[in-house]
Design a protein around this motif. Structure first.
Motif, mmCIF file in Angstrom:
data_model
loop_
_atom_site.group_PDB
_atom_site.id
_atom_site.type_symbol
_atom_site.label_atom_id
_atom_site.label_comp_id
_atom_site.label_asym_id
_atom_site.label_seq_id
_atom_site.Cartn_x
_atom_site.Cartn_y
_atom_site.Cartn_z
ATOM 1 N N ALA A 50 -9.231 1.185 4.219
ATOM 2 C CA ALA A 50 -10.349 1.851 4.898
ATOM 3 C C ALA A 50 -10.004 3.298 5.219
ATOM 4 O O ALA A 50 -8.920 3.599 5.733
ATOM 5 N N GLY A 51 -10.908 4.196 4.890
ATOM 6 C CA GLY A 51 -10.712 5.608 5.181
ATOM 7 C C GLY A 51 -9.829 6.337 4.185
ATOM 8 O O GLY A 51 -9.555 7.529 4.350
ATOM 9 N N THR A 52 -9.381 5.641 3.133
ATOM 10 C CA THR A 52 -8.530 6.271 2.121
ATOM 11 C C THR A 52 -9.315 6.466 0.830
ATOM 12 O O THR A 52 -10.410 5.922 0.653
ATOM 13 N N GLU A 53 -8.733 7.190 -0.102
ATOM 14 C CA GLU A 53 -9.370 7.395 -1.406
ATOM 15 C C GLU A 53 -9.374 6.132 -2.246
ATOM 16 O O GLU A 53 -9.991 6.086 -3.310
ATOM 17 N N ASN A 61 0.807 -1.226 0.000
ATOM 18 C CA ASN A 61 0.000 0.000 0.000
ATOM 19 C C ASN A 61 0.840 1.275 0.000
ATOM 20 O O ASN A 61 0.350 2.349 -0.323
ATOM 21 N N GLU A 62 2.135 1.182 0.331
ATOM 22 C CA GLU A 62 2.940 2.403 0.361
ATOM 23 C C GLU A 62 3.250 2.936 -1.039
ATOM 24 O O GLU A 62 3.684 4.082 -1.190
ATOM 25 N N ILE A 63 2.999 2.144 -2.080
ATOM 26 C CA ILE A 63 3.273 2.648 -3.432
ATOM 27 C C ILE A 63 2.062 3.358 -4.037
ATOM 28 O O ILE A 63 2.186 4.018 -5.074
ATOM 29 N N LEU A 64 0.897 3.252 -3.406
ATOM 30 C CA LEU A 64 -0.336 3.779 -4.003
ATOM 31 C C LEU A 64 -0.267 5.270 -4.354
ATOM 32 O O LEU A 64 -0.712 5.666 -5.437
ATOM 33 N N PRO A 65 0.291 6.141 -3.503
ATOM 34 C CA PRO A 65 0.327 7.566 -3.864
ATOM 35 C C PRO A 65 1.187 7.873 -5.085
ATOM 36 O O PRO A 65 1.061 8.953 -5.673
ATOM 37 N N TYR A 66 2.045 6.944 -5.478
ATOM 38 C CA TYR A 66 2.964 7.196 -6.587
ATOM 39 C C TYR A 66 2.465 6.608 -7.908
ATOM 40 O O TYR A 66 3.139 6.760 -8.932
ATOM 41 N N LEU A 67 1.311 5.935 -7.898
ATOM 42 C CA LEU A 67 0.786 5.336 -9.126
ATOM 43 C C LEU A 67 0.028 6.373 -9.948
ATOM 44 O O LEU A 67 -0.662 7.235 -9.402
ATOM 45 N N ALA A 115 -7.505 -0.791 -5.191
ATOM 46 C CA ALA A 115 -7.271 0.622 -5.484
ATOM 47 C C ALA A 115 -7.440 0.886 -6.977
ATOM 48 O O ALA A 115 -7.996 1.919 -7.379
ATOM 49 N N ILE A 116 -6.959 -0.024 -7.811
ATOM 50 C CA ILE A 116 -7.135 0.119 -9.265
ATOM 51 C C ILE A 116 -8.617 0.173 -9.609
ATOM 52 O O ILE A 116 -9.063 1.015 -10.395
ATOM 53 N N TYR A 117 -9.399 -0.714 -9.001
ATOM 54 C CA TYR A 117 -10.837 -0.692 -9.278
ATOM 55 C C TYR A 117 -11.479 0.599 -8.765
ATOM 56 O O TYR A 117 -12.289 1.227 -9.467
ATOM 57 N N ALA A 118 -11.126 1.007 -7.552
ATOM 58 C CA ALA A 118 -11.730 2.207 -6.961
ATOM 59 C C ALA A 118 -11.423 3.460 -7.774
ATOM 60 O O ALA A 118 -12.276 4.331 -7.939
ATOM 61 N N LYS A 119 -10.207 3.558 -8.289
ATOM 62 C CA LYS A 119 -9.776 4.777 -8.984
ATOM 63 C C LYS A 119 -10.072 4.760 -10.481
ATOM 64 O O LYS A 119 -10.162 5.821 -11.107
#
Length: 454
Positions: free
Chosen positions: A351-354, A252-258, A282-286
């Protein structure tokens, strides 16, 4: 069985072709499948198919066993289809017919696989077709080959499904190997080399990412470096799929850099499991894009023979073998929705993230490797307190490795019923999870599960 020969239909074959279609119509009528008649397809339509050089006949020796038409023409009603990629290069299959003398011999399946292979080699990205809703044999064939229903139309003979299949990889396609979570131990190099060799034998060309092995503690590189390595493959048009072979805790630490805009435009699938639940959801959500919950390292483990067969058939031949899992209902009898979730612990990191996916009318997949009753109670209560169980349309339980190995009580099924309530549909499968025999499941895909009477 003699080899099938595929050849362009010629005018002198019209009478033989027409007789074959006529006999096929008679056979369908005998089976109460009123899909075709004397008006369609008539001799004039078949003659036009031949004159346009759009019809292929299939021979076995000197006998005609099948015929089909392939073009890019479709009726106006095809606009009712929710096609995955409206800009994709596609062809449409029309009037597939198997000589009744040769039915129930797998001819139609061989023909479909031949069509897919030929079109993939031409750079075609998907195949579309329509199927009569009252023809169970055709529907079973197409769905077993991975065709998905995208809509329905009403024509003179009744209701038809619009169906589509995104074509998979071809021989010599390049695929990426990455580690977005914990780096692989140096001692795993021999196993990973064996995995590369296996993927090569299947017909693909594995391309290793820059950050695969541990360098500093569990890190193969910084979060930004691992993200950039992943994005490099998304931007590389020669890469057709991305397989993450890691697991652990730090994905999950790479998510802000995708760059989710780039991912949204890409046609390649991301594959991973366990901690990669974070990236997949995250890919599905975004983006709304599908990914596959599956560990490609299963190709070299205990169930390698079956895994290789299912993987090859699905990735190379486009069948549904890798995603066809057995399940049973433990509460209610049916559920329909878009699959989200995966590893329960890792999912809750979002949970609680974008990056948390919308839960409305979803099928929530839950599985786990570690954790016993106290941990599961924590996770389930968090989901309950977030209101998840009031939003979703069903729960699909995979395997819970540690709980099952220790025969924990209450069982996971009992715990889910306790915290999710008695009104939500619940199904379970032992074919999705961390086991070496685990199959894959597409996160972000609509599915319907129905209780099967045994």
């Amino acid at each position: 069985m003699n080899k099938l020969i595929f050849t362009s239909a010629q005018p002198y074959q019209l009478e033989e072709i027409f007789v074959m279609y006529t006999k096929a119509i008679q056979e369908m009528n005998a089976n109460k499948i009123y899909q075709w008649d004397e008006r369609y397809p008539d001799k004039e339509i078949l003659a036009e198919d031949i004159s346009k050089q759009e019809m292929t006949v299939v021979l076995q020796g000197t006998e005609m066993v099948a015929a089909y038409v392939l073009n890019q023409e479709c009726d106006e009603e095809y606009k009712n289809g929710k096609w995955k990629d409206s800009d994709a290069k596609y062809y449409i299959i029309h009037r597939l017919c198997v000589n009744p003398k040769f039915q129930n011999q797998g001819i139609a399946r061989q023909v479909m696989l031949h069509i897919e292979k030929e079109l993939k080699q031409q750079g075609i990205e998907c195949i579309r077709l329509d199927a009569f809703t009252e023809n169970p044999y055709a529907l079973k064939l197409y769905q077993s080959l991975g065709y998905e229903i995208t809509g329905y139309v009403e024509w003179r003979k009744g209701r038809f499904c619009l169906m589509e299949k995104i074509l998979g990889c071809t021989s010599e396609d390049k695929v990426a190997i990455v580690c977005c979570s914990n780096g692989q131990a140096i001692t795993y190099k021999e196993k990973i080399k064996r995995l590369q060799d296996t993927i090569t034998q299947i017909g693909l060309v594995p391309v290793m990412g820059e950050f695969v092995y541990e360098k500093d503690s569990v890190f193969s590189g910084s979060a930004q470096q691992r993200a950039e390595s992943l994005m490099k493959f998304y931007l590389d048009n020669e890469i057709k799929a991305i397989f993450d072979i890691s697991g652990g805790d730090i994905a999950n630490e790479i998510l802000p850099y995708l760059d989710f805009d780039v991912i949204a435009e890409s046609k390649k699938l991301f594959w991973g499991y366990s901690d990669l639940t974070t990236i997949i959801n995250a890919i599905y959500a975004k983006t709304g894009k599908e990914s596959v919950l599956y560990q490609v390292r299963n190709l070299i483990y205990d169930d390698a023979e079956n895994q290789i067969s299912n993987f090859r058939n699905t990735v190379m031949n486009g069948t549904n073998d890798l995603f066809d899992f057995k399940y049973s209902f433990v509460q209610k009898e049916e559920m329909y929705g878009t699959v989200i979730g995966g590893n329960i612990r890792c999912l809750l990191k979002l949970a609680g993230t974008e990056y948390w996916p919308n839960m409305n009318r979803k099928i929530l997949l839950l599985e786990a490797y570690g954790g016993i009753v106290p941990q599961m109670v924590t996770y389930l209560n968090q989901l309950s307190q977030m209101g998840v169980f009031k939003k979703i349309s069903g729960i699909l339980l995979g395997t819970f490795t540690k709980m099952e190995s220790e025969n924990s009580t209450p069982t996971m099924i009992e715990l889910v019923k306790r915290y999710a309530g008695t009104e939500i549909p619940i199904a379970c499968t032992n074919e999705i999870g961390h086991g070496t025999n685990s199959k894959g499941i597409v996160i972000g895909k609509d599915i319907q599960l129905v209780r099967r009477n045994l």
